[in-house]
Write a protein that holds these residues in place. Sequence first.
Motif, PDB file in Angstrom:
ATOM      1  N   ASP A 186       0.843  -1.193   0.000  1.00 34.17           N
ATOM      2  CA  ASP A 186       0.000   0.000   0.000  1.00 34.17           C
ATOM      3  C   ASP A 186       0.882   1.248   0.000  1.00 34.17           C
ATOM      4  OD1 ASP A 186      -1.896   1.929   0.254  1.00 34.17           O
ATOM      5  OD2 ASP A 186      -2.687   1.257   2.192  1.00 34.17           O
ATOM      6  N   PRO A 187       0.874   2.035  -1.090  1.00 33.76           N
ATOM      7  CA  PRO A 187       1.750   3.220  -1.125  1.00 33.76           C
ATOM      8  C   PRO A 187       1.341   4.297  -0.134  1.00 33.76           C
ATOM      9  CG  PRO A 187       0.301   3.143  -3.048  1.00 33.76           C
ATOM     10  CD  PRO A 187       0.132   1.840  -2.343  1.00 33.76           C
ATOM     11  N   GLY A 188       0.089   4.278   0.315  1.00 35.68           N
ATOM     12  CA  GLY A 188      -0.356   5.302   1.251  1.00 35.68           C
ATOM     13  C   GLY A 188      -0.210   4.918   2.710  1.00 35.68           C
ATOM     14  N   ALA A 189       0.316   3.722   2.992  1.00 36.07           N
ATOM     15  CA  ALA A 189       0.443   3.263   4.373  1.00 36.07           C
ATOM     16  C   ALA A 189       1.580   4.006   5.083  1.00 36.07           C
ATOM     17  CB  ALA A 189       0.694   1.766   4.404  1.00 36.07           C
ATOM     18  N   THR A 190       1.388   4.215   6.389  1.00 39.91           N
ATOM     19  CA  THR A 190       2.415   4.855   7.211  1.00 39.91           C
ATOM     20  C   THR A 190       3.328   3.777   7.773  1.00 39.91           C
ATOM     21  OG1 THR A 190       0.889   6.619   7.825  1.00 39.91           O
ATOM     22  CG2 THR A 190       2.844   6.353   9.193  1.00 39.91           C
ATOM     23  N   LEU A 191       4.577   3.762   7.309  1.00 48.70           N
ATOM     24  CA  LEU A 191       5.525   2.741   7.698  1.00 48.70           C
ATOM     25  C   LEU A 191       6.776   3.385   8.268  1.00 48.70           C
ATOM     26  CD1 LEU A 191       5.314   0.341   4.601  1.00 48.70           C
ATOM     27  CD2 LEU A 191       4.067   0.154   6.753  1.00 48.70           C
ATOM     28  N   THR A 192       7.270   2.830   9.352  1.00 48.16           N
ATOM     29  CA  THR A 192       8.539   3.252   9.934  1.00 48.16           C
ATOM     30  C   THR A 192       9.555   2.150   9.687  1.00 48.16           C
ATOM     31  OG1 THR A 192       7.402   4.510  11.667  1.00 48.16           O
ATOM     32  CG2 THR A 192       9.709   3.947  12.047  1.00 48.16           C
ATOM     33  N   THR A 193      10.694   2.508   9.117  1.00 54.56           N
ATOM     34  CA  THR A 193      11.700   1.507   8.779  1.00 54.56           C
ATOM     35  C   THR A 193      13.002   1.795   9.504  1.00 54.56           C
ATOM     36  OG1 THR A 193      12.451   2.755   6.845  1.00 54.56           O
ATOM     37  CG2 THR A 193      10.683   1.139   6.500  1.00 54.56           C
ATOM     38  N   ALA A 194      13.750   0.739   9.760  1.00 50.35           N
ATOM     39  CA  ALA A 194      15.085   0.851  10.351  1.00 50.35           C
ATOM     40  C   ALA A 194      15.927  -0.276   9.783  1.00 50.35           C
ATOM     41  CB  ALA A 194      15.021   0.769  11.873  1.00 50.35           C
ATOM     42  N   ALA A 195      17.185   0.004   9.515  1.00 47.89           N
ATOM     43  CA  ALA A 195      18.073  -0.979   8.909  1.00 47.89           C
ATOM     44  C   ALA A 195      18.453  -2.050   9.920  1.00 47.89           C
ATOM     45  CB  ALA A 195      19.318  -0.300   8.363  1.00 47.89           C
ATOM     46  N   VAL A 196      18.252  -3.313   9.560  1.00 48.40           N
ATOM     47  CA  VAL A 196      18.670  -4.433  10.385  1.00 48.40           C
ATOM     48  C   VAL A 196      20.107  -4.818  10.035  1.00 48.40           C
ATOM     49  CG1 VAL A 196      18.229  -6.848  10.932  1.00 48.40           C
ATOM     50  CG2 VAL A 196      16.318  -5.269  10.667  1.00 48.40           C
ATOM     51  N   ASP A 197      20.346  -5.063   8.748  1.00 45.85           N
ATOM     52  CA  ASP A 197      21.688  -5.308   8.226  1.00 45.85           C
ATOM     53  C   ASP A 197      21.664  -4.931   6.750  1.00 45.85           C
ATOM     54  OD1 ASP A 197      20.388  -7.435   6.990  1.00 45.85           O
ATOM     55  OD2 ASP A 197      21.051  -8.876   8.498  1.00 45.85           O
ATOM     56  N   ASP A 198      22.661  -5.354   6.025  1.00 43.56           N
ATOM     57  CA  ASP A 198      22.726  -4.975   4.611  1.00 43.56           C
ATOM     58  C   ASP A 198      21.609  -5.597   3.789  1.00 43.56           C
ATOM     59  OD1 ASP A 198      24.954  -3.515   5.194  1.00 43.56           O
ATOM     60  OD2 ASP A 198      26.378  -5.099   4.618  1.00 43.56           O
ATOM     61  N   ALA A 199      20.999  -6.655   4.286  1.00 42.71           N
ATOM     62  CA  ALA A 199      20.008  -7.377   3.487  1.00 42.71           C
ATOM     63  C   ALA A 199      18.595  -7.305   4.044  1.00 42.71           C
ATOM     64  CB  ALA A 199      20.420  -8.844   3.357  1.00 42.71           C
ATOM     65  N   HIS A 200      18.390  -6.726   5.238  1.00 42.05           N
ATOM     66  CA  HIS A 200      17.070  -6.744   5.865  1.00 42.05           C
ATOM     67  C   HIS A 200      16.731  -5.386   6.455  1.00 42.05           C
ATOM     68  CE1 HIS A 200      18.431 -10.973   5.983  1.00 42.05           C
ATOM     69  NE2 HIS A 200      17.168 -11.258   5.745  1.00 42.05           N
ATOM     70  N   LEU A 201      15.402  -5.122   6.560  1.00 38.98           N
ATOM     71  CA  LEU A 201      14.875  -3.916   7.184  1.00 38.98           C
ATOM     72  C   LEU A 201      13.812  -4.299   8.202  1.00 38.98           C
ATOM     73  CD1 LEU A 201      14.325  -1.566   4.088  1.00 38.98           C
ATOM     74  CD2 LEU A 201      16.041  -1.247   5.884  1.00 38.98           C
ATOM     75  N   LEU A 202      13.733  -3.528   9.293  1.00 40.45           N
ATOM     76  CA  LEU A 202      12.643  -3.655  10.259  1.00 40.45           C
ATOM     77  C   LEU A 202      11.570  -2.644   9.881  1.00 40.45           C
ATOM     78  CD1 LEU A 202      11.378  -4.692  12.932  1.00 40.45           C
ATOM     79  CD2 LEU A 202      12.668  -2.902  14.108  1.00 40.45           C
ATOM     80  N   VAL A 203      10.313  -3.120   9.738  1.00 42.71           N
ATOM     81  CA  VAL A 203       9.213  -2.258   9.305  1.00 42.71           C
ATOM     82  C   VAL A 203       8.118  -2.298  10.367  1.00 42.71           C
ATOM     83  CG1 VAL A 203       7.503  -1.813   7.522  1.00 42.71           C
ATOM     84  CG2 VAL A 203       9.739  -2.715   6.888  1.00 42.71           C
ATOM     85  N   LEU A 204       7.663  -1.101  10.800  1.00 44.43           N
ATOM     86  CA  LEU A 204       6.544  -0.978  11.730  1.00 44.43           C
ATOM     87  C   LEU A 204       5.408  -0.264  11.027  1.00 44.43           C
ATOM     88  CD1 LEU A 204       8.450   0.200  14.956  1.00 44.43           C
ATOM     89  CD2 LEU A 204       7.744  -2.114  14.370  1.00 44.43           C
TER      90      LEU A 204
END
Length: 840
Positions: A547-565
């Motif tokens: 969903d392009p309109g969703a509110t997402l918070t991201t943080a880098a886990v490592d070079d290959a993964h992201l944490l998304v809230l």
Amino acid sequence: MARGRLRIYLGAAPGVGKTVAMLSEAQRRRERGTDVVVGLVETHGRAYTAGMLDGLEVLPRIAVQHGDRLLQELDVDAVIRRHPEVALVDELAHTNAAGSSHARRWEDIDRILDAGIDVVSTVNVQHLESLNDVVREITGQRQRETVPDEVVRAADQIELVDMSPEALRRRLAHGNVYPVERVDAALSNYFRPGNLSALRELALLWVADRVDEALTRYRRDQDIDRTWATRERVLVALTGGPEQDVLLRRGARIAARGAGGRLIAVKVVPDSGLRDVSDAAVTSARTLTRELGGEMHVVTGSDIPSAILDFARSVNATQIVVGASRRNRWQAMLTPGVGEQVVAGSGDIDVLMVTHPYTSGRVRRRAPGSVGLSRTVGGWLLATAGVVLLSWLLEVTRSEHDLPLEVLLFLLLTVVTAIVGGLWPALAAAVLASLALNWFFTPPVHTLSISQPQNVVVLVVFVLVAAAVSSAVHLSVRRTAEAVAAQRSSRILADLAHSLLDAERPLSSLLDQARDIFSATGAAVVRRTRTGLGDPVVVSGEVPLGDPGATLTTAAVDDAHLLVLAGDESRADQRRLVEAFASHAAAVIRGHALSEQAASASRLARDNRTRGALLAAVSHDLRTPLAAIKAGVSSLRERDVVLSEEDQAELLATVEQSADRLDALIENLLDMSRIQTDTVTPHADEVVVEDLLHATVGTVSAPHRIRTWLPERRLTVVADAGLVERVLANLVENALRYSPGRQEVLVSGERMQDHLEIRVVDRGSGVPTEQKEGIFAPFQRYGDAPRGEGVGLGLAVARGLTEAMHGTLGAEDTPGGGLTMVLRLPLGPASIPAAEGDSS
């Protein structure tokens, strides 16, 4: 004539001592002078039970013709004619032979009770109608003889005859329950420890429910409304609103925390006759309550809180679960809600008020350093009304003071405003106070002009001091808030690190905690791509990645993964905590990768050890039959030595035996190689178990020492017939090798829900528990002792072939000594139960 009283001895399984307990009661009553007769008691050939009949009058039974058999049944008319005070009638659930006066024995007993005769009877828990399906799920066997629960519940006394599974199995092993030839089959099938423990729990819980009913009647008869917390009873108060599912599930979790917990739901309907909720909402709540193992009641009442409390006391509830109010703030200020009234009148009943997504209003988030809404409002009141009130007081007492005291009093008011309301109310108070001082107390009064220069300095210093004090107070509040936030973050991270150590799925646990901490609707670890977010690795909740309109918070886990809230955008002060969660996620992913590398290294090391063991085994065990073959052939070819026909035959037999041994060794080695390289392809088909057992018996070395037992005919399994025969042959040969003397090996099969268990039982020395898995390792014999031929591949190959057919193979202790191999295979769809077993 008064109806007789019924006493029932209830047991968890055959052999616990129900009949003995009934006869002991009869002997005690006889010694006290009570007229007791035995209407019917089944001793099942047990000498001790038969001995308990000594001294008791036994009425003759009535013979009933059943086909070509003559059956002995209870003579009800003879009992009534004899009319004793107490009659003993065993086996309450028994089905009478066709042609009897009643179809069921409990109907016979009911007639005897109507005649005014007390009856003592027995029944096992598996014969209760309500538990019949549960018992079938546990034991895999359906009981054909059942008795309605209301018949047993109507008994005047129910006494539980209890015995631990271990004690009951010892009784069976000693031959105190069944004949010796049936002991092994019974211990391996119906009387397994797990089955007996489950049946024992069913019996205890069923009797506990009957005790609970008796307690409820006693409390009602004695008008006792205080809570007796004999066990956990959780009452969920429903309003019919959308939050009822949340409340029911929370109540079910609370009730499940303790053994015997009970979930009760109640919906109060106004007695005005007006329906406050739809029938669909009540039906939905009733369905969910039933699925959660609870019961739902609908009651009427003019006052909902009082009705809830009255019902809670009537069912002896220990906790009440109510939902947080859905009313807005102004409604809550006018009248208390149902939850508040229930809490106020609950007395000794605990009340849990549960929040839910439909709670009215949201608590406003306070920025760090803010003193809160109520203190801010108080500060602004001091800055305005306080300045006005102090100006009026100083104006009416003008003759009692001068400008320096007036300045100090206004400064004090500004400081108090800063302490209460923070920076901005204090600055406003300083400005208003300086204007009031200038207007009312600095000559010329009632103007904003100042005649004396030092008064200008006084006002400027006043404003500066007020601003400085306000800033200091505001900074102190902010530092305190930051310290509290840092402490909270530290505690969250410490709890997170501790919980991840014990979690079975640490990444899922981390995401669940992230949702709770950040009030997110979902959390996920996703793969990082060049264009942004990739596929999710682990998801908790709902994360609308597409969903392009969703509110997402991201943080880098490592070079290959992201944490998304997913949810509201995280505040700046929470960013570091989000990144800390991402760091923990990185540690979990790295730990998982290291574990996989360690497992891979362990597999390589194990393969190396296997190859080494293979070379060591081949170097000795293959050389031995080759040497015997060579020696035998050389002797036969020797021209200088004249051999008799007996010697030649013996040498040829040795050559043949060594060749067979060599062939078996090579076949096992090839099988082990195929298993380790995952190249075994079984041809699954529906195979008749009886044919498998007969085929296996025909291939073993000592078929006369094998005894098979099948309780049902035409049982089938889905497997490869050739592979199953090889597995069974390996197991049977192993059992024959380790059974001392000429003791028999029992091979039995029984249906267990959706699979079949084939048990190979020997009476050898057994294997210690800690070594049971080791015997299935390749190139291992029990204790590494060279007891027999081969390289120790038989059981390893058997387990590998079994797992290739989606089955399992394990080892258990044989009651009384020995080892039992348990082979489990998927049951075939064509398996049908039989009326009687097959023994050979």
